[in-house]
Design an enzyme around this catalytic site. Sequence first.
Site, PDB file in Angstrom:
ATOM      1  N   GLY A 161      -5.126 -11.004 -49.162  1.00 52.41           N
ATOM      2  CA  GLY A 161      -4.742 -11.241 -47.778  1.00 52.41           C
ATOM      3  C   GLY A 161      -3.977 -10.069 -47.211  1.00 52.41           C
ATOM      4  N   GLY A 209      -0.960  -9.071 -44.176  1.00 59.45           N
ATOM      5  CA  GLY A 209       0.037  -9.640 -43.284  1.00 59.45           C
ATOM      6  C   GLY A 209       0.811  -8.565 -42.570  1.00 59.45           C
ATOM      7  N   PHE A 217       3.533  -7.185 -43.142  1.00 57.57           N
ATOM      8  CA  PHE A 217       4.206  -6.176 -43.949  1.00 57.57           C
ATOM      9  C   PHE A 217       3.293  -5.378 -44.861  1.00 57.57           C
ATOM     10  CE2 PHE A 217       8.557  -8.305 -43.707  1.00 57.57           C
ATOM     11  CZ  PHE A 217       8.985  -7.389 -42.778  1.00 57.57           C
ATOM     12  N   GLY A 218       2.100  -5.878 -45.119  1.00 57.49           N
ATOM     13  CA  GLY A 218       1.236  -5.149 -46.038  1.00 57.49           C
ATOM     14  C   GLY A 218       0.155  -6.036 -46.605  1.00 57.49           C
ATOM     15  N   ASP A 272      11.828 -19.262 -43.312  1.00 57.56           N
ATOM     16  CA  ASP A 272      10.425 -19.379 -42.906  1.00 57.56           C
ATOM     17  C   ASP A 272       9.703 -20.415 -43.757  1.00 57.56           C
ATOM     18  OD1 ASP A 272       8.296 -18.937 -41.300  1.00 57.56           O
ATOM     19  OD2 ASP A 272       7.658 -17.074 -42.271  1.00 57.56           O
TER      20      ASP A 272
END
Length: 686
Positions: free
Chosen positions: A375, A377, A379-380, A492
């Site tokens: 995946g 996202g 951030f990376g 989160d």
Amino acid sequence: MLHHPCFLHLQYPILVLLLLSVRPDAAVADGGEFIFDGFSGADLNLTMDGDASVADGLLRLTSGRLSFLKGHAFYPYPLDFTEVSNGSSLASFSTTFLFSIMGPYIDLSSHGLAFVLCSNKDFSSALPGQFLGLLNQWNNGNATNHIVAIELDTIMNSEFQDIDSNHIGVDINGLISVSSATAGYYTPTHAFRKLSLTGGQPMQLWVDYDSNQAMMNVTVAPCCLSSKPSWPLLSVACNLSTVLPGTAVYAGFSSANGVLGSRHYILGWSFKLNGEPAALNYSALSIKTIQELAAQLQYQPHTNKIKTIILCAALLPTVGIAIAVSATLFKLHMKRRLDARRNQLEWQREYGLPSFTYKDLLIATSGFKDKMLLGKGGFGSVFKGLLPHSNRTVAIKRVSPESKQGMKEFMAEIVILGHLRHRNLVQLLGYCRHKQQLLLVYDYMPNGSLDCHLHTQDRNLCWAQRFRIIKGIASGLFYLHEDWEQVVIHRDIKTSNVLLDGEMNARLGDFGLARSHAHGADAHTTRVAGTWGYIAPELARLGKATKATDIFALGVLMMEVACARRPIWVNSADGEPLALADWVLAAWRRGSITDAIDPRLDDYVEEEIEVVLKLGLLCCHPSPNARPRMRLVMQYLDRDAALPTDLQPDTLLMSNFDVSQDDNEMHEQHAMSCPTTAITDLSRGR
Ligand SMILES: *[C@@H]1O[C@H](CO)[C@@H](O)[C@H](O)[C@H]1NC(C)=O
Ligand SMILES: *[C@@H]1O[C@H](CO)[C@@H](O)[C@H](O)[C@H]1NC(C)=O
Ligand SMILES: *[C@@H]1O[C@H](CO)[C@@H](O)[C@H](O)[C@H]1NC(C)=O
Ligand SMILES: *[C@@H]1O[C@H](CO)[C@@H](O)[C@H](O)[C@H]1NC(C)=O
Ligand SMILES: *[C@@H]1O[C@H](CO)[C@@H](O)[C@H](O)[C@H]1NC(C)=O
Ligand SMILES: *[C@@H]1O[C@H](CO)[C@@H](O)[C@H](O)[C@H]1NC(C)=O
């Protein structure tokens, strides 16, 4: 006795101090069960060699008088592991023993000891030092060794890919552990407590092998808890039928030191095939003697100079055992490597985590190929990887070079994650720094995210699974909020951040936004972050993340699990957005709260699902002070406490509070400051 052929086999006669009770090996131990409540007596059933001896009720495997000693002690009779009765070709076994490791410094000892099962108890050609008296550089890893060992290793050896200098590992035919973990145990609340193997404190270890499952559990705890911790430290899938011969297996211990004169003791030992071993009688063991010995040592912390010498010895290539003693000779040669190593050690001291080499991670991910991508996202990217040597499947999060987020944020993530350990948190295994890239290595979660399981038509979790998942998440969050040394606000919590391991245990991931605080300090943070639908009203208004805002999100998540509905969706009838909490509340007002649940659930327990839904609503209470704390949430879920009797639909109405007056304004503000994508994505590492 000296004419016994066994004696002639030993090639290191200088090391042979004792060889007791040599009996013909033809007899097979009665029932495969024995216990040593301390070690004494002339007819002691124990074969020893090397530096091993028995005194004061203790079995001392190495005395620490010299460098590079090894010692062994075995139950003299072979055990019959053949299991014909039940189809599997090897018996199950369980064993427990008390041990104590005393190095010359409280935090430093070499090299370690191991519980051993083997087909041949002649270890005369094995080496001390990092080989633990078990193997040598030629036979290490050879499948013909027929050795299973549980190592208690107090030196970090890079050649055997040790994770740290205080770990427990399962070794099969070689010293590169098939699985290992930093020494420690889980408390009844599943919090992880680290243990220091060195320093002399007596500790107990349990090994349980179930041949029907081909699973081995290893558990360790300080001496003497009233019962064995219910979660093992290591739970390893390994089929020993292929490793050990069934008919004649020897059980015992091996230990070795290196340059440091360390002592390794066994205080008591119990073993049984196909069953629970008899409990050790603690009052018969020399626990006091050990504690007095440890006290006499008047431990000092070690100096850096000593650490360098240890490092030299630990880093030595395998052939160089002899050179180890003359550390100065190769000091120059090793200087560059040592410098790099020291740098790494400093980093490790600060962040407390093992490192991986970039090369290993490249191999693991086939060069970060797209087919390994799990995946992407904010951030990376997250890749699936298979670590070379250990064959462990991991998720590797690579922080993209074009990422705008600073290294600092990631370091915050590492610092927090690296110190956290809990059954219900995704475990960070290590990191690697490569140029401007940072790679974080996590446990791979084969069952993906909870989100997928709830919102995919063809997947369906039964109620028992869902309830266990809810309890697991609550347990993980309890640990973050109240059970760890610092308060960690997750910030989160949502279903896509809950991952499911191979046994469908829930694990909270994604601490990228977490910030830690000293207990008691004002646990507020200032940056608004989170995911729309899980954000508490006061978080949206004031931008402060607190324990209560985490609990709000947990409440939403609990209802989401029970109802399999997103926190917010658009009502098909009128095109208006609808919040899950309002939906559940409306069902309750109509008199049947269970109308709100996932229609696919047909096996639920009415009382449990009611607690989950009502507790979910209570956690989403508009007033943060009215939300329960995690300890209470756990009690409600375990049904150790009843929900407040005044908890009624009317007491939960949003309109009872003045938050709704600036509702519209708030939503707009919110949509701007918290786009749902502004979240780290470590949880994709499944
Ligand atoms: C040694 O083992 C034999 C056979 O298992 C047993 O009868 C005997 O009691 C044992 N001796 C000691 C001191 O444990
Ligand atoms: C025999 O094997 C079955 C499953 O393979 C297991 O459930 C059962 O406990 C085993 N019995 C014994 C005595 O090990
Ligand atoms: C493993 O040991 C056996 C017997 O000692 C030997 O014949 C074989 O060559 C060894 N294998 C390796 C890969 O060293
Ligand atoms: C190992 O531990 C797990 C819990 O993690 C437990 O379910 C299993 O029964 C244990 N196996 C043995 C052989 O003790
Ligand atoms: C372990 O290996 C043996 C021999 O290969 C096999 O018969 C047995 O079924 C295996 N046990 C498990 C639980 O996989
Ligand atoms: C345990 O050991 C103590 C001291 O040797 C002894 O008095 C006691 O009877 C033992 N208890 C059991 C249950 O064997």
